[in-house]
Scaffold this active site. Structure first.
Site: not given
Ligand code: GLY
Length: 337
Positions: A197, A225, A248, A251
C-alpha cells in the site's frame, strides 16, 4: 540495509538518502514535510515535494505523490498489482484534506488512478465513499478511461503460481522478514509478492495537513474484500488542528482498532507521533495476541509541529521522509515484536 541500486536510484532523484538500522532522525519539526509508507515512497515523495516546495497545497501533493506509485507497473499498488482470487485487480483509495473533507473508493476495477477518483468523490459528490460498479460508473462520468481488463506480466505469473495451491492465506508484508531491500514489490522466496500500500501524509508551507492512501489490497483476496486503506479513520485520518496518520499492513486488524484515528487522538492528548503510533500498535498486539506474529501492520504520523514518527508490529517496515531541507530519506520503522 542500504544497497547500491537504491543509492543510485535516490541519487538520480537529486536527493540525499540515508537508510540503515538504528538511524535516529533529527526531528525538530519542520514544514513543508511529506512522509509516506515503504521505500516506493521515495519516488512518490519526490513528486509531492515539487508541489510543496512551490508553496502548493498539501492536498495536491498527496494526490500527485501516490499517483507515481499507482503508475508503477510491477508494484503492489495500481493496475499492475496482484489480482483477487478470481483474477481481477480491484483497487481501494482515499484522500482527506485540512477541512475534514474526504473521499474514498473501493472495489474499483479498470481505472488507473483510484486516488483521483477518491478526490472527485470528495469534491463532486455529497458523499464520502463509492464502491464497485457505482464507483466505476462515477469515474467514467468524470472523464476517467476504462483500462483493459488484463494482468501485468508479473501479476499473471504470481496469480498462476498462487492458483497451483489456491490457498487462502491472508498474510501481508511478512515477506519483509527476509530483509529484502529491493524497492517494492518485496517478494517471497518463490519470487511472488503479496501486497503493499502507499500511504502519504503532508504538511504544506501554510501549515495545512492532508493525506492519501491507495492499494490493490491483499493479493488473492476474496472477491469483494476491502481492507483499511479506503476507510477514513482506519487507513487514514487527518485533523488539521492536531496531525495526520496513515496505515499499511493487514487491513482487517487496522480496521479493528481504528488505527489512524486512534493515532491522531493520541497526538491530540500530547503524545509525539512515534509514541502515538507505538501505543496503537501495542493495542493491535494486545488484540491479536499470539496471532500477531503472522501479520504486519505499521502506522506513520505527522503532528501540527511537523514532527513525524512511525511504528510497526514486525521488523521490515520502512518509510520515506522528505523535509524542507531537501532531504528525502528512508527510515526503518521501530518494531514491537
Ligand atoms: N492495508 C491494505 C489492505 O489491507 O488492503
Amino acid at each position: 540495509m542500504f544497497n547500491r541500486r537504491k543509492f543510485l536510484e535516490m541519487s538520480s532523484l537529486g536527493l540525499s538518502a540515508i537508510s540503515f538500522s538504528g538511524f535516529t532522525p533529527k526531528n525538530k519539526g519542520t514544514k513543508p514535510i511529506v512522509i509516506s509508507t515503504w521505500d516506493a515512497g521515495l519516488r512518490a515523495n519526490k513528486a509531492a515535494w515539487e508541489i510543496l516546495r512551490n508553496n502548493g497545497r498539501a492536498l495536491d501533493a498527496v494526490e500527485r505523490g501516490v499517483m507515481v506509485t499507482e503508475d508503477e507497473i510491477n508494484c503492489c499498488v495500481g493496475l499492475g498489482a496482484n489480482p483477487d482470487r478470481e483474477g481481477h485487480v480491484t483497487l481501494d483509495a482515499c484522500i482527506m484534506d485540512e477541512h475534514a473533507n474526504c473521499g474514498s473508493v473501493a472495489f474499483l476495477e479498470r481505472i488507473k488512478h483510484p486516488i483521483q477518483v477518491a478526490r472527485k468523490v470528495m469534491e463532486n459528490t455529497p458523499h464520502v465513499f463509492l464502491v464497485g460498479e457505482g464507483a466505476q460508473q462515477f469515474a467514467l462520468s468524470q472523464g476517467f478511461v476504462l483500462e483493459k481488463d488484463e494482468l501485468s506480466k508479473d501479476a499473471e505469473r504470481n496469480y498462476k503460481e498462487w492458483l497451483k495451491k489456491s490457498e487462502y492465506k491472508p498474510i501481508i508484508n511478512v515477506e519483509n522478514k527476509n530483509n529484502q531491500t529491493a524497492w517494492a514489490p518485496t517478494r517471497f522466496d518463490d519470487g511472488t509478492w503479496n501486497h503493499d500500500t502507499i500511504g502519504m501524509i503532508a504538511m504544506d508551507a501554510a501549515g495545512n495537513l492532508s493525506g492519501s492512501c491507495t492499494t490493490s489490497g491483499m493479493g488473492f483476496k476474496m472477491r469483494g474484500r476491502i481492507g483499511d486503506s479506503p476507510i477514513i479513520g482506519a487507513g487514514l485520518f487527518v485533523d488539521n488542528e492536531v496531525g495526520a496518520a496513515v496505515a499499511t499492513g493487514q487491513g482487517e486488524d487496522i480496521i479493528r482498532i481504528g488505527g489512524s484515528h486512534a493515532v491522531v487522538e493520541l497526538m491530540r492528548q500530547g503524545f509525539p507521533p512515534e509514541e502515538a503510533c507505538k501505543k496503537v500498535i501495542e493495542r493491535l498486539l494486545k488484540v491479536k495476541g499470539e496471532k500477531a506474529k503472522d501479520i504486519q501492520a505499521a502506522i506513520i504520523a505527522i503532528n501540527k509541529k511537523g514532527e513525524y514518527g512511525a511504528y510497526c508490529l514486525q521488523t521490515g517496515f520502512n518509510y520515506s521522509v522528505c523535509t524542507a531541507d531537501d532531504k528525502n530519506i528512508l527510515l526503518n520503522g521501530k518494531n514491537l515484536i
